[in-house]
Design a protein around this motif. Sequence first.
Motif, PDB file in Angstrom:
ATOM      1  N   ASP A  57       0.776  -1.096   0.017  1.00  0.00           N
ATOM      2  CA  ASP A  57       0.059  -0.100   0.145  1.00  0.00           C
ATOM      3  C   ASP A  57       0.940   1.434  -0.074  1.00  0.00           C
ATOM      4  N   ARG A  58       1.932   1.384   0.721  1.00  0.00           N
ATOM      5  CA  ARG A  58       2.698   2.308   0.883  1.00  0.00           C
ATOM      6  C   ARG A  58       4.027   1.992  -0.296  1.00  0.00           C
ATOM      7  N   SER A  59       3.513   2.516  -1.400  1.00  0.00           N
ATOM      8  CA  SER A  59       4.449   1.955  -2.840  1.00  0.00           C
ATOM      9  C   SER A  59       5.620   2.531  -3.099  1.00  0.00           C
ATOM     10  N   LEU A  60       5.769   3.867  -2.609  1.00  0.00           N
ATOM     11  CA  LEU A  60       7.054   4.577  -2.894  1.00  0.00           C
ATOM     12  C   LEU A  60       8.359   4.125  -2.536  1.00  0.00           C
ATOM     13  N   GLY A  65      13.256   0.848  -4.442  1.00  0.00           N
ATOM     14  CA  GLY A  65      13.962  -0.139  -4.258  1.00  0.00           C
ATOM     15  C   GLY A  65      14.050  -0.804  -5.689  1.00  0.00           C
ATOM     16  N   VAL A  66      13.157  -0.857  -6.456  1.00  0.00           N
ATOM     17  CA  VAL A  66      13.231  -1.532  -7.888  1.00  0.00           C
ATOM     18  C   VAL A  66      14.129  -0.386  -8.609  1.00  0.00           C
ATOM     19  N   ALA A  67      13.982   0.834  -8.492  1.00  0.00           N
ATOM     20  CA  ALA A  67      14.848   1.895  -9.086  1.00  0.00           C
ATOM     21  C   ALA A  67      16.341   1.470  -8.945  1.00  0.00           C
ATOM     22  N   ALA A 115      30.666  12.461  -2.463  1.00  0.00           N
ATOM     23  CA  ALA A 115      31.379  11.626  -3.430  1.00  0.00           C
ATOM     24  C   ALA A 115      32.372  10.726  -2.978  1.00  0.00           C
ATOM     25  N   THR A 116      33.088  11.079  -1.675  1.00  0.00           N
ATOM     26  CA  THR A 116      34.294  10.361  -1.196  1.00  0.00           C
ATOM     27  C   THR A 116      33.686   9.320  -0.412  1.00  0.00           C
ATOM     28  N   LEU A 117      32.523   9.083  -0.256  1.00  0.00           N
ATOM     29  CA  LEU A 117      31.902   7.927   0.497  1.00  0.00           C
ATOM     30  C   LEU A 117      31.496   6.846  -0.277  1.00  0.00           C
ATOM     31  N   GLY A 118      31.603   5.721   0.324  1.00  0.00           N
ATOM     32  CA  GLY A 118      31.032   4.471  -0.573  1.00  0.00           C
ATOM     33  C   GLY A 118      29.568   4.539  -0.687  1.00  0.00           C
ATOM     34  N   ASP A 119      29.430   3.532  -1.825  1.00  0.00           N
ATOM     35  CA  ASP A 119      28.122   3.681  -2.508  1.00  0.00           C
ATOM     36  C   ASP A 119      26.868   3.538  -1.205  1.00  0.00           C
ATOM     37  N   LEU A 120      27.154   2.633  -0.456  1.00  0.00           N
ATOM     38  CA  LEU A 120      25.787   2.322   0.527  1.00  0.00           C
ATOM     39  C   LEU A 120      25.747   3.405   1.403  1.00  0.00           C
ATOM     40  N   ASP A 121      26.846   4.119   1.948  1.00  0.00           N
ATOM     41  CA  ASP A 121      26.899   5.427   2.521  1.00  0.00           C
ATOM     42  C   ASP A 121      25.828   6.484   1.696  1.00  0.00           C
ATOM     43  N   GLN A 122      26.357   6.403   0.646  1.00  0.00           N
ATOM     44  CA  GLN A 122      25.882   7.697  -0.477  1.00  0.00           C
ATOM     45  C   GLN A 122      24.412   7.151  -0.449  1.00  0.00           C
ATOM     46  N   GLU A 123      24.007   6.237  -0.813  1.00  0.00           N
ATOM     47  CA  GLU A 123      22.681   5.653  -0.868  1.00  0.00           C
ATOM     48  C   GLU A 123      21.619   6.061   0.334  1.00  0.00           C
ATOM     49  N   ILE A 124      22.221   5.689   1.590  1.00  0.00           N
ATOM     50  CA  ILE A 124      21.258   5.682   2.855  1.00  0.00           C
ATOM     51  C   ILE A 124      21.099   7.338   3.000  1.00  0.00           C
ATOM     52  N   LEU A 125      22.063   7.929   2.686  1.00  0.00           N
ATOM     53  CA  LEU A 125      21.987   9.456   2.844  1.00  0.00           C
ATOM     54  C   LEU A 125      21.224  10.209   1.862  1.00  0.00           C
ATOM     55  N   ARG A 126      21.232   9.641   0.640  1.00  0.00           N
ATOM     56  CA  ARG A 126      20.193  10.151  -0.265  1.00  0.00           C
ATOM     57  C   ARG A 126      18.739   9.792  -0.026  1.00  0.00           C
ATOM     58  N   GLU A 137      11.487   3.069   5.804  1.00  0.00           N
ATOM     59  CA  GLU A 137      11.215   2.939   4.259  1.00  0.00           C
ATOM     60  C   GLU A 137      12.715   2.639   3.705  1.00  0.00           C
ATOM     61  N   ALA A 138      13.595   3.748   4.154  1.00  0.00           N
ATOM     62  CA  ALA A 138      14.972   3.141   3.491  1.00  0.00           C
ATOM     63  C   ALA A 138      15.393   1.877   3.623  1.00  0.00           C
ATOM     64  N   ALA A 139      15.298   1.043   4.813  1.00  0.00           N
ATOM     65  CA  ALA A 139      15.502  -0.173   4.999  1.00  0.00           C
ATOM     66  C   ALA A 139      14.814  -0.919   3.926  1.00  0.00           C
ATOM     67  N   GLN A 140      13.389  -0.756   3.607  1.00  0.00           N
ATOM     68  CA  GLN A 140      12.821  -1.550   2.969  1.00  0.00           C
ATOM     69  C   GLN A 140      13.479  -1.520   1.223  1.00  0.00           C
ATOM     70  N   VAL A 141      13.832  -0.196   1.050  1.00  0.00           N
ATOM     71  CA  VAL A 141      14.578  -0.020  -0.278  1.00  0.00           C
ATOM     72  C   VAL A 141      15.719  -0.558  -0.495  1.00  0.00           C
ATOM     73  N   LEU A 142      16.759  -0.808   0.682  1.00  0.00           N
ATOM     74  CA  LEU A 142      18.034  -1.238   0.693  1.00  0.00           C
ATOM     75  C   LEU A 142      18.023  -2.748   1.056  1.00  0.00           C
ATOM     76  N   GLY A 143      16.770  -3.340   1.172  1.00  0.00           N
ATOM     77  CA  GLY A 143      16.507  -4.718   1.466  1.00  0.00           C
ATOM     78  C   GLY A 143      17.238  -5.176   2.872  1.00  0.00           C
ATOM     79  N   CYS A 144      17.032  -4.482   3.951  1.00  0.00           N
ATOM     80  CA  CYS A 144      17.652  -4.921   5.360  1.00  0.00           C
ATOM     81  C   CYS A 144      16.710  -4.440   6.172  1.00  0.00           C
ATOM     82  N   THR A 145      17.146  -4.676   7.455  1.00  0.00           N
ATOM     83  CA  THR A 145      16.082  -4.426   8.408  1.00  0.00           C
ATOM     84  C   THR A 145      16.366  -2.962   8.923  1.00  0.00           C
ATOM     85  N   ARG A 146      15.156  -2.410   9.741  1.00  0.00           N
ATOM     86  CA  ARG A 146      15.346  -1.087  10.113  1.00  0.00           C
ATOM     87  C   ARG A 146      16.506  -0.685  11.052  1.00  0.00           C
ATOM     88  N   ALA A 147      16.866  -1.887  12.035  1.00  0.00           N
ATOM     89  CA  ALA A 147      18.115  -1.674  12.695  1.00  0.00           C
ATOM     90  C   ALA A 147      19.299  -1.320  11.841  1.00  0.00           C
TER      91      ALA A 147
END
Length: 183
Positions: A57-60, A65-67, A115-126, A137-147
């Motif tokens: 239901d909360r699709s964004l 994550g698909v993107a 730009a000096t950070l790793g891909d995962l760091d950049q992605e979570i910050l973005r 919601e970011a955890a859902q996009v990244l495919g990990c737990t909230r923690a």
Amino acid sequence: MGPPEKRDEGWFNSLYAADYAHIVRYGLRRLADSEASAELAQEVFVVAWRRRGEVPDRSLPWLYGVARRLLANQWRSRRTAPDVVPITAAELTRVADSSGADTSVGIADVRAALATLGDLDQEILRLIGWEELTVSEAAQVLGCTRATAAVRLHRARRRLSEAMSDRPVPSRRPVLATTREDL
């Protein structure tokens, strides 16, 4: 109620209308041009249509994550680093603090440090900063737990802060003292 296909079409049309612009902006922040980001958005919605039974239901966050996975697949297939989105003059002029002071140097510094950070760091910050997602919601996009996402965010913010503090501060030329003998 109508045939299931008609219900699916209505659901999809409302999903597309509500989230298309968000997905295009997501792509713009990661790709070099608007045409590529529009193509990415189209691919995301093709996947959403094919997997419509899985879209929550909360699709964004799910769409982000698909993107993200589509971009990762593209980048892997090219075997090159993703293009960096340049800072445009329009973007710099949009950002001024409440006093009206120019903050463009700050934006450039943040982008350079990011730009000096790793891909995962950049992605979570973005995801948290640009896409305005919650940690869950970011955890859902990244495919990990909230923690796990919360820990990644904490570490990424710390690394960004360290990278920002490592930025060289523009130094002023030393003023040489003159003596009477120099005159």
